[in-house]
Write a protein that holds these residues in place. Structure first.
Motif, PDB file in Angstrom:
ATOM      1  N   PHE A  70       0.833  -1.208   0.000  1.00 20.16           N
ATOM      2  CA  PHE A  70       0.000   0.000   0.000  1.00 20.16           C
ATOM      3  C   PHE A  70       0.863   1.251   0.000  1.00 20.16           C
ATOM      4  CE2 PHE A  70      -2.393   3.337   2.204  1.00 20.16           C
ATOM      5  CZ  PHE A  70      -3.544   3.381   1.421  1.00 20.16           C
ATOM      6  N   ALA A  71       2.054   1.156   0.630  1.00 20.11           N
ATOM      7  CA  ALA A  71       2.970   2.302   0.689  1.00 20.11           C
ATOM      8  C   ALA A  71       3.811   2.433  -0.588  1.00 20.11           C
ATOM      9  CB  ALA A  71       3.890   2.165   1.898  1.00 20.11           C
ATOM     10  N   GLY A  72       3.600   1.540  -1.546  1.00 20.84           N
ATOM     11  CA  GLY A  72       4.318   1.643  -2.815  1.00 20.84           C
ATOM     12  C   GLY A  72       5.577   0.806  -2.894  1.00 20.84           C
ATOM     13  N   ILE A  73       5.792  -0.085  -1.947  1.00 23.79           N
ATOM     14  CA  ILE A  73       6.966  -0.967  -1.950  1.00 23.79           C
ATOM     15  C   ILE A  73       6.613  -2.259  -2.694  1.00 23.79           C
ATOM     16  CG2 ILE A  73       8.580  -2.274  -0.513  1.00 23.79           C
ATOM     17  CD1 ILE A  73       8.110  -0.219   1.697  1.00 23.79           C
ATOM     18  N   SER A  74       7.424  -2.625  -3.664  1.00 21.69           N
ATOM     19  CA  SER A  74       7.171  -3.828  -4.460  1.00 21.69           C
ATOM     20  C   SER A  74       7.506  -5.079  -3.645  1.00 21.69           C
ATOM     21  CB  SER A  74       8.000  -3.801  -5.746  1.00 21.69           C
ATOM     22  OG  SER A  74       7.866  -5.022  -6.437  1.00 21.69           O
ATOM     23  N   VAL A  75       6.484  -5.851  -3.330  1.00 21.97           N
ATOM     24  CA  VAL A  75       6.685  -7.067  -2.548  1.00 21.97           C
ATOM     25  C   VAL A  75       7.411  -8.116  -3.380  1.00 21.97           C
ATOM     26  CG1 VAL A  75       5.525  -8.969  -1.361  1.00 21.97           C
ATOM     27  CG2 VAL A  75       4.696  -6.626  -1.081  1.00 21.97           C
ATOM     28  N   GLU A  76       6.996  -8.292  -4.633  1.00 16.94           N
ATOM     29  CA  GLU A  76       7.611  -9.305  -5.492  1.00 16.94           C
ATOM     30  C   GLU A  76       9.094  -9.029  -5.710  1.00 16.94           C
ATOM     31  OE1 GLU A  76       5.563  -9.881  -9.144  1.00 16.94           O
ATOM     32  OE2 GLU A  76       3.684 -10.536  -8.204  1.00 16.94           O
ATOM     33  N   LYS A  77       9.412  -7.793  -6.037  1.00 14.81           N
ATOM     34  CA  LYS A  77      10.814  -7.439  -6.298  1.00 14.81           C
ATOM     35  C   LYS A  77      11.670  -7.644  -5.059  1.00 14.81           C
ATOM     36  CE  LYS A  77      12.025  -3.118  -6.485  1.00 14.81           C
ATOM     37  NZ  LYS A  77      12.142  -1.697  -6.936  1.00 14.81           N
ATOM     38  N   ASN A  78      11.188  -7.240  -3.921  1.00 12.41           N
ATOM     39  CA  ASN A  78      11.971  -7.372  -2.692  1.00 12.41           C
ATOM     40  C   ASN A  78      12.077  -8.817  -2.229  1.00 12.41           C
ATOM     41  OD1 ASN A  78      12.855  -4.631  -1.544  1.00 12.41           O
ATOM     42  ND2 ASN A  78      10.740  -4.227  -2.143  1.00 12.41           N
ATOM     43  N   THR A  79      11.082  -9.638  -2.558  1.00 12.78           N
ATOM     44  CA  THR A  79      11.173 -11.063  -2.248  1.00 12.78           C
ATOM     45  C   THR A  79      12.324 -11.700  -3.028  1.00 12.78           C
ATOM     46  OG1 THR A  79       8.806 -11.239  -1.791  1.00 12.78           O
ATOM     47  CG2 THR A  79       9.973 -13.280  -2.344  1.00 12.78           C
ATOM     48  N   ILE A  80      12.405 -11.387  -4.308  1.00 17.78           N
ATOM     49  CA  ILE A  80      13.482 -11.922  -5.144  1.00 17.78           C
ATOM     50  C   ILE A  80      14.830 -11.393  -4.675  1.00 17.78           C
ATOM     51  CG2 ILE A  80      14.444 -11.995  -7.481  1.00 17.78           C
ATOM     52  CD1 ILE A  80      11.556 -11.796  -8.523  1.00 17.78           C
ATOM     53  N   HIS A  81      14.902 -10.108  -4.375  1.00 19.03           N
ATOM     54  CA  HIS A  81      16.161  -9.511  -3.911  1.00 19.03           C
ATOM     55  C   HIS A  81      16.629 -10.164  -2.611  1.00 19.03           C
ATOM     56  CE1 HIS A  81      15.474  -5.486  -6.257  1.00 19.03           C
ATOM     57  NE2 HIS A  81      15.717  -6.517  -7.038  1.00 19.03           N
ATOM     58  N   THR A  82      15.689 -10.439  -1.718  1.00 15.99           N
ATOM     59  CA  THR A  82      16.049 -11.057  -0.434  1.00 15.99           C
ATOM     60  C   THR A  82      16.683 -12.416  -0.633  1.00 15.99           C
ATOM     61  OG1 THR A  82      14.295  -9.892   0.742  1.00 15.99           O
ATOM     62  CG2 THR A  82      15.152 -11.880   1.775  1.00 15.99           C
ATOM     63  N   MET A  83      16.053 -13.249  -1.460  1.00 12.89           N
ATOM     64  CA  MET A  83      16.580 -14.603  -1.677  1.00 12.89           C
ATOM     65  C   MET A  83      17.884 -14.572  -2.477  1.00 12.89           C
ATOM     66  SD  MET A  83      14.829 -16.609   0.078  1.00 12.89           S
ATOM     67  CE  MET A  83      15.582 -18.126  -0.510  1.00 12.89           C
ATOM     68  N   LEU A  84      18.051 -13.589  -3.341  1.00 13.23           N
ATOM     69  CA  LEU A  84      19.322 -13.435  -4.054  1.00 13.23           C
ATOM     70  C   LEU A  84      20.452 -13.148  -3.063  1.00 13.23           C
ATOM     71  CD1 LEU A  84      18.293 -11.330  -7.183  1.00 13.23           C
ATOM     72  CD2 LEU A  84      19.281 -13.621  -7.237  1.00 13.23           C
ATOM     73  N   ILE A  85      20.195 -12.219  -2.144  1.00 10.00           N
ATOM     74  CA  ILE A  85      21.217 -11.850  -1.160  1.00 10.00           C
ATOM     75  C   ILE A  85      21.469 -12.998  -0.184  1.00 10.00           C
ATOM     76  CG2 ILE A  85      21.775 -10.270   0.730  1.00 10.00           C
ATOM     77  CD1 ILE A  85      20.138  -8.120  -0.767  1.00 10.00           C
ATOM     78  N   ALA A  86      20.407 -13.652   0.267  1.00  5.66           N
ATOM     79  CA  ALA A  86      20.563 -14.787   1.188  1.00  5.66           C
ATOM     80  C   ALA A  86      21.369 -15.900   0.527  1.00  5.66           C
ATOM     81  CB  ALA A  86      19.194 -15.301   1.620  1.00  5.66           C
ATOM     82  N   GLY A  87      21.063 -16.185  -0.727  1.00  2.43           N
ATOM     83  CA  GLY A  87      21.812 -17.209  -1.447  1.00  2.43           C
ATOM     84  C   GLY A  87      23.259 -16.812  -1.664  1.00  2.43           C
TER      85      GLY A  87
END
Length: 370
Positions: free
Chosen positions: A251-268
């Motif tokens: 609702f605040a304009g933060i992309s959930v999908e994009k940040n989900t992918i970014h999180t798993m990229l960094i974790a990996g």
């Protein structure tokens, strides 16, 4: 119960310390029931982890991949993701780092960064697969990462048998080229001058005869750096916001999908880096045929939980975990108690850490009753 005591008991660090103490108490009860003196066992544990420079160095060496895979799990957890796949990402990082280290033989100033980068990219891409499936198709990351762990294991076994890498007469590959080693003074330690120097300086010699490498320093810097990233940057705020409440973040304009992918990229990427540092820093500097998981990523889960998801806390919980695993050998050698006692202790600590949310509720209840 006064207000000061209640405030102290409500702190996460207090609950973690109580959990660790509970683990030791349970281990003491089991040791006593089995006919062993718990004080002797714990004394052997302490001496076996800190009694000699060699022991301390080995605890730090063993703790490096555990700390970094713990950071991988903790980072994803801040986003509300459960990265069970740190084990698979670690294996993929090992495969990539080893193959690149065998195929290339560059000067150390290039060879080491290239090998580490290979591990980081392999882990990131493997973690990114789970992140994409979660973001695009809402497939639970626990399911995908567990499946990906097994794919990584069998892929490792396949690569370790390929002609360019397989070392005949062994169960593994050739070692990476020496230019990719991150062990301190690896070449110097094989010289006659080094042998004489280490003999004249027994304390330093005890330390230098191990595979002590740069990994632990990188692990500490990562713990501090990730904490800063999560709590001091805009991107870190976005990730935590999504983890706290996805609907509000969107609702605040933060992309959930994009940040989900970014999180798993960094974790990996973190898990892959842990693997690459292990390949460059510890003998035999290769990968082998795996009959089962080596538990590096799985241990990272426990480290992250003991730390309460805190990146800096992962440094201390990782060292605790490493010390318990390494020191368990001393318990077995010195008093004959089975090393499985340590596994029971670790399991108990993790179990009580899972109950830490209960402690503040109990404190509030007793305070109200008073």
């Amino acid at each position: 119960m006064n207000k000061t005591t209640a405030t102290i008991l409500k702190k996460p660090i207090t609950a973690t310390l109580i959990s660790i103490l509970s683990g030791f108490l349970v281990a003491a009860v089991i040791l006593t029931a089995a006919g062993y003196n718990p004080l002797e066992a714990f004394s052997a544990l302490i001496v076996g982890t800190m009694g000699r420079p060699k022991y301390i160095a080995n605890v730090l060496i063993k703790g490096t991949p555990i700390i970094i895979t713990g950071l991988s799990v903790a980072f994803a957890y801040k986003m509300g993701l459960f990265n069970i796949g740190a084990e698979g990402q670690y294996i993929m990082g090992s495969v990539a780092a080893t193959t690149v280290g065998i195929l290339l033989d560059l000067p150390p100033v290039l060879q080491i960064p290239v090998i580490l980068l290979a591990g980081v990219l392999a882990g990131a891409l493997y973690g990114g697969i789970a992140g994409y499936l979660k973001a695009r198709f809402s497939i639970n990351e626990v399911i995908t990462t567990i499946m990906l762990n097994w794919i990584a294991l069998y892929l490792c076994n396949f690569v370790s048998r390929l002609a360019p890498f397989y070392k005949s007469g062994t169960t593994g590959t050739y070692s990476i080229h020496e230019s990719g080693y991150t062990v301190f003074f690896s070449r110097w330690k094989t010289t006659e001058a080094a042998a004489e120097f280490l003999q004249n300086h027994p304390m330093l010699g005890d330390l230098m005869r191990t595979d002590f490498n740069v990994g632990i320093f990188i692990a500490v810097l990562l713990g501090i750096g990730i904490s800063w990233f999560l709590f001091r940057t805009t991107k870190g705020y976005e990730l935590r916001a999504v983890g706290f409440n996805k609907d509000a973040a969107e609702f605040a304009g933060i992309s959930v999908e994009k940040n989900t992918i970014h999180t798993m990229l960094i974790a990996g990427a973190l898990a892959g880096l842990a693997a690459a540092l292990n390949i460059t820093g510890i003998n035999p500097h290769n990968i082998s045929h795996l009959a089962m998981f080596e538990q590096n990523g799985m241990n990272g889960l426990s480290v992250a939980f003991i730390a309460g998801g805190s990146p800096v806390g992962c440094i201390f919980s990782g060292l605790l975990f490493s010390g318990l695993l390494y020191g368990s050998q001393s318990i077995q050698y010195e008093i004959g108690a089975p090393s499985e006692i340590i596994n029971i202790m670790i399991g108990t600590i993790v179990f009580f850490v899972g109950l830490t949310r209960i402690l503040p509720s109990l404190v509030d209840r007793f305070s109200k009753e008073r």
